[in-house]
Design an enzyme around this catalytic site. Sequence first.
Site, PDB file in Angstrom:
ATOM      1  N   THR A 169       0.831  -1.215   0.000  1.00  0.00           N
ATOM      2  CA  THR A 169       0.000   0.000   0.000  1.00  0.00           C
ATOM      3  C   THR A 169       0.863   1.262   0.000  1.00  0.00           C
ATOM      4  N   SER A 217      -6.570   0.497  -2.335  1.00  0.00           N
ATOM      5  CA  SER A 217      -7.347  -0.585  -2.965  1.00  0.00           C
ATOM      6  C   SER A 217      -6.854  -0.897  -4.368  1.00  0.00           C
ATOM      7  N   TRP A 247       1.030   2.424   6.021  1.00  0.00           N
ATOM      8  CA  TRP A 247       0.193   1.488   6.794  1.00  0.00           C
ATOM      9  C   TRP A 247       0.820   0.099   6.847  1.00  0.00           C
ATOM     10  N   LEU A 274      -1.510 -12.181  -0.707  1.00  0.00           N
ATOM     11  CA  LEU A 274      -2.730 -11.771   0.017  1.00  0.00           C
ATOM     12  C   LEU A 274      -3.706 -12.939   0.138  1.00  0.00           C
ATOM     13  N   ARG A 305     -25.223 -10.464  35.195  1.00  0.00           N
ATOM     14  CA  ARG A 305     -25.757  -9.113  35.426  1.00  0.00           C
ATOM     15  C   ARG A 305     -27.282  -9.156  35.634  1.00  0.00           C
ATOM     16  N   LEU A 359     -23.011  -5.495  27.290  1.00  0.00           N
ATOM     17  CA  LEU A 359     -22.279  -5.122  28.504  1.00  0.00           C
ATOM     18  C   LEU A 359     -22.638  -3.735  29.027  1.00  0.00           C
ATOM     19  N   GLU A 362      -6.040  -5.857   3.953  1.00  0.00           N
ATOM     20  CA  GLU A 362      -6.101  -7.106   3.153  1.00  0.00           C
ATOM     21  C   GLU A 362      -7.293  -7.074   2.193  1.00  0.00           C
TER      22      GLU A 362
HETATM   23  P1  TGC Z   1      -6.511  -7.617 -12.016  1.00  0.00           P
HETATM   24  O1  TGC Z   1      -6.423  -7.098 -13.411  1.00  0.00           O
HETATM   25  O2  TGC Z   1      -7.776  -8.251 -11.553  1.00  0.00           O
HETATM   26  O3  TGC Z   1      -5.327  -8.683 -11.765  1.00  0.00           O
HETATM   27  C1  TGC Z   1      -3.974  -8.368 -12.070  1.00  0.00           C
HETATM   28  C2  TGC Z   1      -3.221  -9.684 -12.103  1.00  0.00           C
HETATM   29  O4  TGC Z   1      -3.261 -10.292 -10.800  1.00  0.00           O
HETATM   30  C3  TGC Z   1      -3.914 -11.584 -10.876  1.00  0.00           C
HETATM   31  N1  TGC Z   1      -4.734 -11.700  -9.666  1.00  0.00           N
HETATM   32  C4  TGC Z   1      -4.447 -12.566  -8.682  1.00  0.00           C
HETATM   33  N2  TGC Z   1      -3.472 -13.482  -8.560  1.00  0.00           N
HETATM   34  C5  TGC Z   1      -3.442 -14.206  -7.431  1.00  0.00           C
HETATM   35  N3  TGC Z   1      -4.353 -14.046  -6.443  1.00  0.00           N
HETATM   36  C6  TGC Z   1      -5.342 -13.138  -6.520  1.00  0.00           C
HETATM   37  N4  TGC Z   1      -6.202 -12.967  -5.522  1.00  0.00           N
HETATM   38  C7  TGC Z   1      -5.416 -12.342  -7.679  1.00  0.00           C
HETATM   39  N5  TGC Z   1      -6.258 -11.350  -8.109  1.00  0.00           N
HETATM   40  C8  TGC Z   1      -5.825 -10.987  -9.321  1.00  0.00           C
HETATM   41  C9  TGC Z   1      -4.748 -11.541 -12.129  1.00  0.00           C
HETATM   42  O5  TGC Z   1      -4.983 -12.834 -12.623  1.00  0.00           O
HETATM   43  C10 TGC Z   1      -3.832 -10.732 -13.030  1.00  0.00           C
HETATM   44  O6  TGC Z   1      -2.777 -11.587 -13.453  1.00  0.00           O
HETATM   45  P2  TGC Z   1      -2.154 -11.480 -14.928  1.00  0.00           P
HETATM   46  O7  TGC Z   1      -1.047 -12.492 -14.909  1.00  0.00           O
HETATM   47  O8  TGC Z   1      -3.265 -11.806 -15.874  1.00  0.00           O
HETATM   48  O9  TGC Z   1      -1.668 -10.071 -15.073  1.00  0.00           O
HETATM   49  O10 TGC Z   1      -6.082  -6.458 -11.040  1.00  0.00           O
HETATM   50  P3  TGC Z   1      -6.762  -5.065 -10.709  1.00  0.00           P
HETATM   51  O11 TGC Z   1      -5.718  -4.006 -10.846  1.00  0.00           O
HETATM   52  O12 TGC Z   1      -8.053  -4.900 -11.463  1.00  0.00           O
HETATM   53  O13 TGC Z   1      -7.041  -5.195  -9.131  1.00  0.00           O
HETATM   54  C11 TGC Z   1      -7.873  -6.143  -8.622  1.00  0.00           C
HETATM   55  C12 TGC Z   1      -8.132  -5.928  -7.126  1.00  0.00           C
HETATM   56  C13 TGC Z   1      -8.838  -4.609  -6.876  1.00  0.00           C
HETATM   57  C14 TGC Z   1      -9.048  -7.053  -6.690  1.00  0.00           C
HETATM   58  C15 TGC Z   1      -6.834  -5.985  -6.333  1.00  0.00           C
HETATM   59  O14 TGC Z   1      -5.970  -5.000  -6.688  1.00  0.00           O
HETATM   60  C16 TGC Z   1      -7.039  -5.978  -4.847  1.00  0.00           C
HETATM   61  O15 TGC Z   1      -7.181  -7.054  -4.242  1.00  0.00           O
HETATM   62  N6  TGC Z   1      -7.015  -4.791  -4.140  1.00  0.00           N
HETATM   63  C17 TGC Z   1      -7.020  -4.743  -2.688  1.00  0.00           C
HETATM   64  C18 TGC Z   1      -5.631  -4.382  -2.196  1.00  0.00           C
HETATM   65  C19 TGC Z   1      -5.285  -5.084  -0.927  1.00  0.00           C
HETATM   66  O16 TGC Z   1      -5.880  -6.058  -0.511  1.00  0.00           O
HETATM   67  N7  TGC Z   1      -4.229  -4.613  -0.278  1.00  0.00           N
HETATM   68  C20 TGC Z   1      -3.737  -5.263   0.887  1.00  0.00           C
HETATM   69  C21 TGC Z   1      -2.382  -4.724   1.269  1.00  0.00           C
HETATM   70  S1  TGC Z   1      -1.513  -5.755   2.433  1.00  0.00           S
HETATM   71  C22 TGC Z   1      -2.349  -5.590   3.868  1.00  0.00           C
HETATM   72  O17 TGC Z   1      -3.359  -4.981   3.989  1.00  0.00           O
HETATM   73  C23 TGC Z   1      -1.746  -6.286   5.003  1.00  0.00           C
HETATM   74  S2  TGC Z   1      -2.561  -6.103   6.509  1.00  0.00           S
HETATM   75  C24 TGC Z   1      -1.664  -7.249   7.342  1.00  0.00           C
HETATM   76  C25 TGC Z   1      -2.067  -7.518   8.703  1.00  0.00           C
HETATM   77  O18 TGC Z   1      -1.741  -6.684   9.598  1.00  0.00           O
HETATM   78  O19 TGC Z   1      -2.654  -8.604   8.949  1.00  0.00           O
HETATM   79  P1  FAD Z   2      -8.911   3.398  -0.280  1.00  0.00           P
HETATM   80  O1  FAD Z   2      -8.465   2.400  -1.279  1.00  0.00           O
HETATM   81  O2  FAD Z   2      -8.606   4.838  -0.538  1.00  0.00           O
HETATM   82  O3  FAD Z   2     -10.461   3.224  -0.028  1.00  0.00           O
HETATM   83  C1  FAD Z   2     -11.250   4.184   0.690  1.00  0.00           C
HETATM   84  C2  FAD Z   2     -12.709   3.724   0.618  1.00  0.00           C
HETATM   85  O4  FAD Z   2     -13.134   3.658  -0.753  1.00  0.00           O
HETATM   86  C3  FAD Z   2     -12.908   2.311   1.196  1.00  0.00           C
HETATM   87  O5  FAD Z   2     -14.145   2.245   1.857  1.00  0.00           O
HETATM   88  C4  FAD Z   2     -12.942   1.432  -0.050  1.00  0.00           C
HETATM   89  O6  FAD Z   2     -13.665   0.226   0.137  1.00  0.00           O
HETATM   90  C5  FAD Z   2     -13.642   2.363  -1.037  1.00  0.00           C
HETATM   91  N1  FAD Z   2     -13.328   1.983  -2.414  1.00  0.00           N
HETATM   92  C6  FAD Z   2     -12.114   2.006  -3.043  1.00  0.00           C
HETATM   93  N2  FAD Z   2     -12.220   1.542  -4.289  1.00  0.00           N
HETATM   94  C7  FAD Z   2     -13.533   1.211  -4.466  1.00  0.00           C
HETATM   95  C8  FAD Z   2     -14.289   0.663  -5.541  1.00  0.00           C
HETATM   96  N3  FAD Z   2     -13.720   0.328  -6.705  1.00  0.00           N
HETATM   97  N4  FAD Z   2     -15.613   0.486  -5.359  1.00  0.00           N
HETATM   98  C9  FAD Z   2     -16.218   0.801  -4.176  1.00  0.00           C
HETATM   99  N5  FAD Z   2     -15.549   1.316  -3.116  1.00  0.00           N
HETATM  100  C10 FAD Z   2     -14.228   1.512  -3.272  1.00  0.00           C
HETATM  101  N6  FAD Z   2      -0.879  -2.487   3.591  1.00  0.00           N
HETATM  102  C11 FAD Z   2       0.264  -3.138   3.272  1.00  0.00           C
HETATM  103  O7  FAD Z   2       0.699  -3.107   2.124  1.00  0.00           O
HETATM  104  N7  FAD Z   2       0.952  -3.842   4.208  1.00  0.00           N
HETATM  105  C12 FAD Z   2       0.545  -3.909   5.494  1.00  0.00           C
HETATM  106  O8  FAD Z   2       1.199  -4.569   6.310  1.00  0.00           O
HETATM  107  C13 FAD Z   2      -0.639  -3.211   5.870  1.00  0.00           C
HETATM  108  N8  FAD Z   2      -1.032  -3.199   7.172  1.00  0.00           N
HETATM  109  C14 FAD Z   2      -2.098  -2.408   7.540  1.00  0.00           C
HETATM  110  C15 FAD Z   2      -2.399  -2.250   8.901  1.00  0.00           C
HETATM  111  C16 FAD Z   2      -3.447  -1.432   9.285  1.00  0.00           C
HETATM  112  C17 FAD Z   2      -3.742  -1.224  10.734  1.00  0.00           C
HETATM  113  C18 FAD Z   2      -4.250  -0.800   8.316  1.00  0.00           C
HETATM  114  C19 FAD Z   2      -5.427   0.055   8.722  1.00  0.00           C
HETATM  115  C20 FAD Z   2      -3.955  -0.935   6.979  1.00  0.00           C
HETATM  116  C21 FAD Z   2      -2.867  -1.729   6.573  1.00  0.00           C
HETATM  117  N9  FAD Z   2      -2.485  -1.822   5.230  1.00  0.00           N
HETATM  118  C22 FAD Z   2      -1.342  -2.497   4.873  1.00  0.00           C
HETATM  119  C23 FAD Z   2      -3.176  -1.033   4.221  1.00  0.00           C
HETATM  120  C24 FAD Z   2      -4.511  -1.615   3.775  1.00  0.00           C
HETATM  121  O9  FAD Z   2      -4.332  -2.738   2.977  1.00  0.00           O
HETATM  122  C25 FAD Z   2      -5.283  -0.510   3.041  1.00  0.00           C
HETATM  123  O10 FAD Z   2      -5.683   0.414   4.030  1.00  0.00           O
HETATM  124  C26 FAD Z   2      -6.467  -1.034   2.268  1.00  0.00           C
HETATM  125  O11 FAD Z   2      -6.050  -1.815   1.173  1.00  0.00           O
HETATM  126  C27 FAD Z   2      -7.376   0.103   1.766  1.00  0.00           C
HETATM  127  O12 FAD Z   2      -6.642   1.124   1.180  1.00  0.00           O
HETATM  128  P2  FAD Z   2      -6.877   2.659   1.636  1.00  0.00           P
HETATM  129  O13 FAD Z   2      -6.840   2.710   3.108  1.00  0.00           O
HETATM  130  O14 FAD Z   2      -5.924   3.493   0.858  1.00  0.00           O
HETATM  131  O15 FAD Z   2      -8.361   2.991   1.201  1.00  0.00           O
END
Ligand code: TGC
Ligand code: FAD
Length: 391
Positions: free
Chosen positions: A136, A142, A166, A246, A275, A345, A370
């Site tokens: 991120t 996202s 983040w 992820l 309670r 509570l 995530e």
């Molecule tokens: P899109 O065009 O759909 O896909 C691009 C390429 O990626 C492949 N792909 C996947 N491969 C493996 N697993 C999946 N779940 C996959 N989803 C897609 C896809 O096949 C394609 O491959 P290729 O070879 O054809 O190029 O991508 P898009 O740009 O339209 O984005 C799709 C979207 C929105 C679903 C994706 O970007 C997404 O999941 N966004 C959410 C971001 C997110 O989850 N960030 C998390 C950051 S890490 C975090 O939050 C850690 S918190 C940790 C903690 O404290 O526990």
């Molecule tokens: P944005 O993407 O700006 O989204 C803001 C709002 O818009 C959300 O409600 C979202 O659902 C909505 N939105 C966005 N796009 C759309 C759409 N297409 N349609 C409808 N609604 C939409 N990231 C890492 O890489 N590594 C980490 O270890 C990690 N740890 C984290 C720990 C914490 C405590 C937190 C809070 C976050 C962490 N993150 C990490 C980041 C996390 O993955 C992002 O916060 C998350 O992916 C959302 O991104 P954003 O906060 O920029 O929100």
Amino acid sequence: MSAYRALDLFELDALLTEEERLVRDTARSFVSERVLPVIERHFEQGSFPMDLIPQMAELGFFGANLEGYGCAGLGAVAYGLIMQELERGDSGVRSCASVQGSLCMYPIYAYGSEEQKERWLPRMAAGEVIGCFGLTEPDHGSDPGSMQTRARRTAGGWVLNGTKRWITNGSIADLAVVWARTGEDASSIRGFLVEKGTPGFSAPQIERKWSLRASVTSDLILEDVEVPDSAMLPGVQGLRGPLSCLNQARYGIAWGAIGAMQACFDEALRYATARTQFGRPIAGFQLTQHKLCEMASEITKAQLLALRLGRLKEQGRAQPWQISLAKRNNVYWALEIARTARQILGASGITHEYQCGRHAANLESVITYEGTHEIHTLIVGKQLTGLDAFQ
Ligand code: TGC
Ligand code: FAD
């Protein structure tokens, strides 16, 4: 207070192997004895309980589902049960283990060179090296495919520039998996292993959070950070790299959310039976029983979903959209249950003497990271309709 009793209305214990029950019970005791006595203090202080790291390593919780390199080699369900129990303690403790195992060890394991695996994985399993995962960015959450962090080729390696935001474990990490573009579009994204202390690399902590307070969250700042060729993960290119990591972590969260639900249900049930108002336990009122019934139903459904997903994963059949559905459902209901417990509570629910307020606050992060609830809705929506809402 009497010992914690996990809800198991449909005898799901019987569907676990003996090994899985043993792993679950080990993690459960660890949380009761080591996490719960200290976690409220850390949450209030906004600090991570660092001394839990060697203890979790000792119990084999880091990269528990990976084979070799000092990892426990457990199945997906056993791994999920560890995440469940850790999150019964606190989402921040589960986060630390998720990031270490699923987001830092997994990419090295799946996409690293043999040299990278040998160098990092045994020490990460032992808790001697802590990892973080930088995807991120301040302007790209996202939509990570639009990331701006760049890796530029040099004679002997790469130069990285950009900011990640983040990032869980960031400031305590010895090693960061940083995702960066090597060209113009998302298909050029590659993973780089950046070591703490590399010139130009810093990880300032993000302060003043009211959620996930017992977890370290940081920026990663990369200013002309030079890394050798051997720091690039050779086995993957494109957005598929980070997204496949992820899948692992989201799977663990689907289980972890059950732990938070269980903690809140257990607390609410105890409180409601103890309670008294209007001359009887509040658990005797129909409105309270409705709340408890809803909570128990959703916990049971979440358990069934996670267990089935785990068995599919063990067979190599779990699809990313199924993982999204489970993460979305279980975290949503965990948050609802935490809020309902807080309501049961009454005023007591807003104090640190009870857990439900802390879980509710934490789950506001879990429903965002995530992949937000909305993003998982659209991933499932695409599967159902064949139409991609992101394009
Ligand atoms: P899109 O065009 O759909 O896909 C691009 C390429 O990626 C492949 N792909 C996947 N491969 C493996 N697993 C999946 N779940 C996959 N989803 C897609 C896809 O096949 C394609 O491959 P290729 O070879 O054809 O190029 O991508 P898009 O740009 O339209 O984005 C799709 C979207 C929105 C679903 C994706 O970007 C997404 O999941 N966004 C959410 C971001 C997110 O989850 N960030 C998390 C950051 S890490 C975090 O939050 C850690 S918190 C940790 C903690 O404290 O526990
Ligand atoms: P944005 O993407 O700006 O989204 C803001 C709002 O818009 C959300 O409600 C979202 O659902 C909505 N939105 C966005 N796009 C759309 C759409 N297409 N349609 C409808 N609604 C939409 N990231 C890492 O890489 N590594 C980490 O270890 C990690 N740890 C984290 C720990 C914490 C405590 C937190 C809070 C976050 C962490 N993150 C990490 C980041 C996390 O993955 C992002 O916060 C998350 O992916 C959302 O991104 P954003 O906060 O920029 O929100």
